[in-house]
Design a protein around this motif. Structure first.
Motif, PDB file in Angstrom:
ATOM      1  N   MET A 150     -18.191 -66.586  60.249  1.00  0.00           N
ATOM      2  CA  MET A 150     -19.235 -67.466  59.745  1.00  0.00           C
ATOM      3  C   MET A 150     -20.378 -67.599  60.764  1.00  0.00           C
TER       4      MET A 150
ATOM      5  N   GLY B 143     -20.832 -65.461  52.761  1.00  0.00           N
ATOM      6  CA  GLY B 143     -20.279 -66.786  52.251  1.00  0.00           C
ATOM      7  C   GLY B 143     -19.658 -66.604  50.665  1.00  0.00           C
TER       8      GLY B 143
ATOM      9  N   LEU C 209     -16.009 -65.768  51.399  1.00  0.00           N
ATOM     10  CA  LEU C 209     -15.266 -66.858  51.865  1.00  0.00           C
ATOM     11  C   LEU C 209     -15.140 -67.736  50.783  1.00  0.00           C
ATOM     12  N   SER C 210     -16.238 -68.086  49.920  1.00  0.00           N
ATOM     13  CA  SER C 210     -15.890 -69.047  48.807  1.00  0.00           C
ATOM     14  C   SER C 210     -15.025 -68.816  47.999  1.00  0.00           C
TER      15      SER C 210
ATOM     16  N   SER D  24     -18.690 -72.640  52.896  1.00  0.00           N
ATOM     17  CA  SER D  24     -18.863 -71.102  52.662  1.00  0.00           C
ATOM     18  C   SER D  24     -20.101 -71.195  51.864  1.00  0.00           C
TER      19      SER D  24
END
Lengths: 459, 98
Positions: B35, A245, A248-249, A212
């Motif tokens: 993603m 990202g 998600l991180s 991520s």
């Protein structure tokens, strides 16, 4: 075409990208959303091909052909089980492209660069280089080319932080005096080195966070490219990728009970230390069962929750799991799947594998939506999951994973755990779930065990 | 500071906020497709590579541009292909393959 037309195409592309991502808020609208994003991409590319600086197309077309061939082949041929590796590789390509554009811009303008442009190029190149090597390292670890065990050495954090500082000092000098090209290439080299050093101490189970984070870096590198080229669609698309990202991180680090700062600065040392605690199997009070025992318990169950983990991906047991649950469903058993956010090696890993095996997505439940149901469930079937079902995270303040949200599998009437051996999971801690009186351990390869259980149920 | 940089920062921040909002609404179920989708979208760095590869500024820029076009195209094409492949697999119970 005039420049303002190109800008309008870019604007349309940006809107389509946002609408495309909006579509991903539900599986029903996701494919339509992606179609919009593809149209946006096409518009942006067409607009760019009309750029007044372009005088010949042969290298562009060559790149398109080679890239499309590799991209299509990778897209169609890569098995779903290799998805984390593919994602890592694509971050590497994204980082590489950004770094190369930055180098090309520096090579072209050098001394004439203004301080703002130089700063943007510096960020672009360092982030791009770091994402490139970091993602290749992640790929190597996932693929098993490099050891999945964290590589640590004394003074690791200090030396990494010093290298970061040196890199930024070089960037600062370049902003003041862009003509010092040896410093530029030194900074670039440090960027490549930093990517390697950053991922070196990270173990397999931390991969969801790292992937991520690299996703976020790749996006920021693309955004920096936009600043270098004064291209708004690049800034926007990069910001979207960076935000994705970032989100998600945060989600992944929350699911592992890590602070956000811990993730940002990549300080993954703490779990590496705890790996040393790994002790031999404590085979006291383990209820070891055979596949026949498991089949008998499953046959009697009215309700079943399946808890998949990385072990299911390794054993490629997702099809066997689906076959088992279909048979039980025909017997009238209610079936649910409980998915922990960090089960597997990347965000959403288990969902994709189960979808591939034709498990309908309305049977898949997130941690917070299913955790209260274990108490009302006859059987919890744990397939290759360990730390995400360890009750010590709730009860033992001394445990390295204390505070991490876990699935309450032990509240089910019976827990069946399919596992290779008693070896502890990544965090290197004993799992008291395995020695509970209501737990039945079935050792061996999950796929083979499940196949035998299915035969028992059929016969 | 040049006005176009300030303008760029505006755009970056606003896009980041929009991205944060939109992506917070994506269910964990679709995190892997998310993603690969954002990855394909950030392959938009292709537009920078295209200019570098086609403008004949100098041989180095052209060569770097060519490699960058290739890398970015792999992401765009591969990313969209694989996202669609994944999304096609997500089915509700009643629509399950016979």
């Amino acid at each position: 075409m005039t420049a303002s037309w190109v800008q309008l195409l870019y604007l349309a592309a940006s809107v389509l990208f946002i609408l495309g991502l909006r579509g991903l808020s539900s599986p029903e609208t996701a494919r339509r959303g992606m179609f919009l994003a593809e149209v946006g991409m096409l518009l942006a590319i067409v607009g760019t091909l009309l750029h007044r600086d372009i005088i010949s197309y042969e290298w562009i077309i060559a790149g398109f052909i080679v890239g499309s061939a590799i991209g299509t082949a990778m897209g169609l041929l890569i098995p779903m089980t290799k998805m984390p590796e593919r994602i890592a590789l694509s971050h590497a390509f994204g980082g590489l492209a950004a770094a190369l554009v930055g180098i090309s811009e520096y090579y072209r303008h050098g001394v004439e660069l203004g301080s703002v442009k130089m700063g943007a190029i510096g960020f672009e190149c360092v982030l791009g280089a770091l994402t490139f090597t970091g993602s290749l390292m992640a790929f190597g670890k996932l693929q098993g080319l490099l050891t999945g065990v964290p590589v640590t050495y004394r003074g690791q954090n200090t030396s990494n932080i010093s290298l970061f500082v040196v890199t930024f000092v070089l960037l600062a000098v370049l902003i003041v005096d862009p003509g010092r090209s040896p410093l530029f290439y030194g900074m670039l080299g440090l960027g490549f080195l930093l990517g390697v050093l950053m991922v070196l101490p990270i173990g397999g189970a931390d991969m969801p966070v790292v992937i991520s984070l690299l996703n976020s870096y790749a996006g920021l590198a693309a955004s920096a490219t936009g600043f270098v080229l004064s291209n708004n669609v690049l800034i926007i698309a990069g910001a979207l990728d960076g935000a994705s990202g970032f989100v998600l991180s945060i989600l992944m680090s929350r699911a592992m009970n890590r602070s956000f700062g811990n993730v940002i600065f990549g300080a993954f040392g703490s779990t590496a230390e705890s790996a040393a605690v790994a002790a031999g199997p404590a085979a006291v009070g383990v209820n070891e069962g055979t596949d026949a025992d498991a089949a008998a318990v499953l046959e009697a169950a009215q309700s079943l929750i399946v808890v998949p983990g990385y072990g299911m991906a390794v054993a490629q047991a997702q099809h066997a799991v689906r076959e088992l649950t279909e048979i039980l469903e025909q017997h009238g058993t209610s079936i649910k799947y409980a998915i922990h956010p960090v089960a597997g090696r990347m965000p959403g890993h288990m969902n994709v594998l189960l979808a591939e095996a034709d498990v309908p997505y309305d049977q898949l439940f997130d941690l917070e939506h299913i955790n209260d149901e274990f108490g009302k469930t006859d059987v919890a079937l744990v397939v290759g999951a360990n730390d995400v079902v360890n009750p010590a995270a709730k009860t033992n303040p001394g445990s390295p994973i204390y505070g991490m949200p876990v699935l309450n599998v032990e509240q089910a009437r019976t827990v069946i755990v399919l596992k290779r051996s008693m070896s502890p999971g990544f965090a290197g801690i004993e799992n008291e779930l395995f020695v509970r009186p209501n737990t039945l351990m079935v050792f061996g390869d999950a796929k083979k065990t499940l196949t035998r259980v299915i035969q028992q149920l059929k016969g | 500071m040049a006005p176009d940089v300030i303008f760029g920062v505006y755009i970056f921040l606003l896009a980041a906020f929009v991205g944060y909002q939109v992506i917070s609404g994506v269910p964990p179920l679709l995190h892997t497709p998310l993603m690969s989708a954002t990855n394909a979208i950030s392959g938009i760095s292709l537009v920078g590579s295209i200019v570098a590869a086609g403008a004949h500024y100098n041989a180095v820029s052209t060569a770097l541009g060519f490699v960058a076009v290739t890398a970015a195209t792999i992401n765009v094409v591969g990313g969209f292909v694989i996202t669609d492949r994944m999304l096609r697999m997500f089915k509700r119970k009643e629509k399950r393959r016979p």
